[in-house]
Design a protein around this motif. Structure first.
Motif, PDB file in Angstrom:
ATOM      1  N   THR A 123       0.838  -1.193   0.000  1.00 43.04           N
ATOM      2  CA  THR A 123       0.000   0.000   0.000  1.00 43.04           C
ATOM      3  C   THR A 123       0.877   1.249   0.000  1.00 43.04           C
ATOM      4  N   ALA A 124       0.414   2.295  -0.687  1.00 37.75           N
ATOM      5  CA  ALA A 124       1.135   3.570  -0.737  1.00 37.75           C
ATOM      6  C   ALA A 124       0.198   4.690  -0.347  1.00 37.75           C
ATOM      7  N   ILE A 125       0.746   5.755   0.201  1.00 40.85           N
ATOM      8  CA  ILE A 125      -0.084   6.870   0.634  1.00 40.85           C
ATOM      9  C   ILE A 125      -0.714   7.593  -0.556  1.00 40.85           C
ATOM     10  N   VAL A 126      -0.014   7.583  -1.695  1.00 39.23           N
ATOM     11  CA  VAL A 126      -0.528   8.277  -2.872  1.00 39.23           C
ATOM     12  C   VAL A 126       0.152   7.684  -4.103  1.00 39.23           C
ATOM     13  N   GLU A 127      -0.417   7.902  -5.254  1.00 38.26           N
ATOM     14  CA  GLU A 127       0.212   7.430  -6.489  1.00 38.26           C
ATOM     15  C   GLU A 127       0.958   8.574  -7.159  1.00 38.26           C
ATOM     16  N   HIS A 128       2.252   8.419  -7.324  1.00 38.34           N
ATOM     17  CA  HIS A 128       3.049   9.295  -8.174  1.00 38.34           C
ATOM     18  C   HIS A 128       4.244   8.471  -8.660  1.00 38.34           C
ATOM     19  N   PRO A 129       4.954   8.910  -9.701  1.00 40.51           N
ATOM     20  CA  PRO A 129       5.938   8.041 -10.348  1.00 40.51           C
ATOM     21  C   PRO A 129       6.971   7.403  -9.416  1.00 40.51           C
ATOM     22  N   ALA A 130       7.466   8.145  -8.426  1.00 37.98           N
ATOM     23  CA  ALA A 130       8.494   7.574  -7.553  1.00 37.98           C
ATOM     24  C   ALA A 130       7.939   6.413  -6.731  1.00 37.98           C
ATOM     25  N   LEU A 131       6.776   6.608  -6.113  1.00 37.11           N
ATOM     26  CA  LEU A 131       6.206   5.549  -5.286  1.00 37.11           C
ATOM     27  C   LEU A 131       5.719   4.377  -6.136  1.00 37.11           C
ATOM     28  N   ASP A 132       5.196   4.681  -7.315  1.00 34.50           N
ATOM     29  CA  ASP A 132       4.784   3.610  -8.230  1.00 34.50           C
ATOM     30  C   ASP A 132       5.998   2.769  -8.636  1.00 34.50           C
ATOM     31  N   ALA A 133       7.132   3.440  -8.868  1.00 31.50           N
ATOM     32  CA  ALA A 133       8.355   2.726  -9.240  1.00 31.50           C
ATOM     33  C   ALA A 133       8.828   1.832  -8.089  1.00 31.50           C
ATOM     34  N   SER A 158      -3.822   2.140  -3.054  1.00 27.21           N
ATOM     35  CA  SER A 158      -3.348   3.494  -2.748  1.00 27.21           C
ATOM     36  C   SER A 158      -4.354   4.194  -1.851  1.00 27.21           C
ATOM     37  N   ALA A 159      -3.841   4.978  -0.911  1.00 28.84           N
ATOM     38  CA  ALA A 159      -4.706   5.758  -0.021  1.00 28.84           C
ATOM     39  C   ALA A 159      -5.119   7.091  -0.637  1.00 28.84           C
ATOM     40  N   GLN A 160      -4.639   7.368  -1.860  1.00 30.43           N
ATOM     41  CA  GLN A 160      -5.014   8.597  -2.581  1.00 30.43           C
ATOM     42  C   GLN A 160      -4.757   9.859  -1.751  1.00 30.43           C
ATOM     43  N   GLY A 161      -3.656   9.811  -0.973  1.00 27.95           N
ATOM     44  CA  GLY A 161      -3.256  10.991  -0.213  1.00 27.95           C
ATOM     45  C   GLY A 161      -3.995  11.209   1.089  1.00 27.95           C
ATOM     46  N   ASN A 162      -4.853  10.288   1.480  1.00 29.05           N
ATOM     47  CA  ASN A 162      -5.692  10.471   2.665  1.00 29.05           C
ATOM     48  C   ASN A 162      -5.231   9.552   3.802  1.00 29.05           C
ATOM     49  N   PRO A 163      -4.705  10.116   4.906  1.00 29.14           N
ATOM     50  CA  PRO A 163      -4.244   9.280   6.018  1.00 29.14           C
ATOM     51  C   PRO A 163      -5.348   8.397   6.602  1.00 29.14           C
ATOM     52  N   ALA A 164      -6.596   8.889   6.611  1.00 27.05           N
ATOM     53  CA  ALA A 164      -7.697   8.070   7.129  1.00 27.05           C
ATOM     54  C   ALA A 164      -7.906   6.843   6.248  1.00 27.05           C
ATOM     55  N   THR A 165      -7.782   7.027   4.945  1.00 30.71           N
ATOM     56  CA  THR A 165      -7.890   5.890   4.025  1.00 30.71           C
ATOM     57  C   THR A 165      -6.726   4.937   4.221  1.00 30.71           C
ATOM     58  N   ALA A 189      -5.283   4.278   7.001  1.00 31.62           N
ATOM     59  CA  ALA A 189      -5.618   3.482   8.190  1.00 31.62           C
ATOM     60  C   ALA A 189      -6.646   2.405   7.854  1.00 31.62           C
ATOM     61  N   GLN A 190      -7.602   2.738   6.988  1.00 36.62           N
ATOM     62  CA  GLN A 190      -8.615   1.758   6.588  1.00 36.62           C
ATOM     63  C   GLN A 190      -7.986   0.612   5.791  1.00 36.62           C
ATOM     64  N   ILE A 191      -7.073   0.961   4.894  1.00 37.71           N
ATOM     65  CA  ILE A 191      -6.392  -0.065   4.114  1.00 37.71           C
ATOM     66  C   ILE A 191      -5.576  -0.971   5.040  1.00 37.71           C
ATOM     67  N   ALA A 192      -4.909  -0.366   6.021  1.00 44.07           N
ATOM     68  CA  ALA A 192      -4.122  -1.149   6.976  1.00 44.07           C
ATOM     69  C   ALA A 192      -5.016  -2.154   7.705  1.00 44.07           C
ATOM     70  N   GLN A 193      -6.167  -1.695   8.187  1.00 49.28           N
ATOM     71  CA  GLN A 193      -7.084  -2.595   8.901  1.00 49.28           C
ATOM     72  C   GLN A 193      -7.592  -3.704   7.990  1.00 49.28           C
ATOM     73  N   GLN A 232       3.177   4.289   8.966  1.00 47.83           N
ATOM     74  CA  GLN A 232       2.674   4.556  10.312  1.00 47.83           C
ATOM     75  C   GLN A 232       1.323   3.882  10.533  1.00 47.83           C
ATOM     76  N   ALA A 233       0.463   3.917   9.524  1.00 44.74           N
ATOM     77  CA  ALA A 233      -0.858   3.303   9.646  1.00 44.74           C
ATOM     78  C   ALA A 233      -0.751   1.798   9.832  1.00 44.74           C
ATOM     79  N   VAL A 234       0.120   1.167   9.055  1.00 40.80           N
ATOM     80  CA  VAL A 234       0.259  -0.290   9.132  1.00 40.80           C
ATOM     81  C   VAL A 234       0.910  -0.707  10.441  1.00 40.80           C
ATOM     82  N   VAL A 235       1.973  -0.037  10.825  1.00 45.87           N
ATOM     83  CA  VAL A 235       2.685  -0.407  12.055  1.00 45.87           C
ATOM     84  C   VAL A 235       1.793  -0.212  13.282  1.00 45.87           C
ATOM     85  N   ALA A 236       0.930   0.806  13.242  1.00 44.38           N
ATOM     86  CA  ALA A 236       0.004   1.031  14.359  1.00 44.38           C
ATOM     87  C   ALA A 236      -1.064  -0.050  14.446  1.00 44.38           C
ATOM     88  N   ALA A 237      -1.287  -0.747  13.328  1.00 46.46           N
ATOM     89  CA  ALA A 237      -2.396  -1.702  13.270  1.00 46.46           C
ATOM     90  C   ALA A 237      -2.006  -3.133  13.615  1.00 46.46           C
TER      91      ALA A 237
END
Length: 321
Positions: free
Chosen positions: A32-42, A68-75, A77-81, A100-105
């Motif tokens: 899972t990634a916080i947002v989609e952009h070329p560096a994280l996609d790579a 992808s969480a599409q830049g939303n920290p709440a999303t 956390a939902q993906i992590a759960q 942070q979301a995954v490690v907290a979960a």
């Protein structure tokens, strides 16, 4: 007749055992990634490639999920759960907020993070050399000294550097603090421009017009996700825009000395393979990504009124023109 029934039963049993053995051999890696952009996609693609090279192939002995969480920290956390509920073999969060979301979960499922600037500061691990627990990964703290050297080599008269960043994103805040601490050595001043979400990035960049000599975009996912807005402001106002990652140079910043995020992904994937083969994440030290490349975009430089010195061009691994 009885023999036939016994043979059939034996065949069914063997098929079941074969199926069970295949299922036991199959591993699940949730990314899972916080947002989609070329560096994280790579980075994501590099993880998958490293798994493939180690013999783990999606659709065969590997189940590979990505969200992808599409830049939303709440999303995030939902993906992590959601992932925790699926009980995968390993979870790979890309970038600090998702990590942070995954490690907290979870304290049980192995976690191998990547593209995290400061894993100790982000409270993902207590010690990089001895992370302990269920977490390890690859950090990507930017080579800031190289970035400042590059800016000053191309534009020696630079005195004020504008830095748009998201104060709520730990990696961005850490990089800004480091730049402010380093600035006197390079005889520059750091002028910050906060943007808490992607929609705020253009206004943040515009707030720097008339106040700075150059704009520097750190590896802050909020800013990088809206990079074209910063490049547009730089081009329109002839303010040179530099970046902390080389993928952003391909998109239109002038230059960067940065990591190849596909290679960071492969380095991360190699750690995931170690975990799949039985090593405990907490026994694997967290290390910083290796390798830095110089990328130059001469077309972007010309659009922003900058001439790249021949000595810089001669060192570039890639020139975009």
């Amino acid at each position: 007749m009885r023999i036939g029934r016994l043979a059939l039963a034996a065949g069914v049993a063997l098929a079941f055992l074969h199926s069970a053995a295949f299922a036991a051999d199959k591993v699940t890696v949730d990314v899972t990634a916080i947002v989609e952009h070329p560096a994280l996609d790579a980075a994501r693609d590099g993880v998958k490639k490293a798994l493939e090279e180690a013999g783990y192939k999606d659709g065969e002995n590997l189940v590979f999920h990505y969200e992808s969480a599409q830049g939303n920290p709440a999303t995030a956390a939902q993906i992590a759960q959601k992932y925790i509920g699926e009980n995968p073999t390993v979870i790979v969060p890309i970038a600090t907020p998702s990590a942070q979301a995954v490690v907290a979960a979870t304290q049980d499922i192995p976690v191998v993070f990547t593209a995290v600037t400061d894993p100790v500061g982000a409270q993902l691990v207590k010690d990089r050399d001895h992370p302990g627990g269920n977490v390890t990964g690859i950090a990507d703290f930017s080579p800031l000294a190289d970035h400042l050297d590059l800016i000053k080599e191309i534009l020696p008269n630079t005195r004020k550097i504008g830095v748009p960043y998201n104060p709520g994103e730990a990696n961005g805040a850490v990089l800004v603090a480091a730049l402010q601490k380093m600035a006197p050595k390079w005889n520059v001043e750091i002028v910050v421009a906060p943007a808490s979400k992607s929609a705020d990035v253009q206004a943040a960049a515009e707030s720097l017009v008339g106040k700075v000599d150059v704009i520097y975009v750190p590896t802050d996912n909020t800013i990088v996700s809206a990079l074209e807005a910063v490049i547009g402001v730089g081009t329109d106002n002839k303010i040179p825009v530099f970046s902390g990652d080389t993928d952003s140079v391909v998109r239109g910043t002038i230059a960067s000395v940065g990591f190849n995020y596909y290679e960071i992904g492969r380095q991360t994937g190699a750690v995931v393979v170690r975990v799949l083969k039985g090593e405990k994440p907490g026994d694997i030290p967290v290390r910083n990504a290796s390798g830095t490349d110089l990328f130059i975009n001469t077309k972007a430089a010309a659009a922003m009124g900058v001439t790249i010195p021949p000595a810089v061009l001669s060192r570039a691994k890639k020139v975009i023109d």
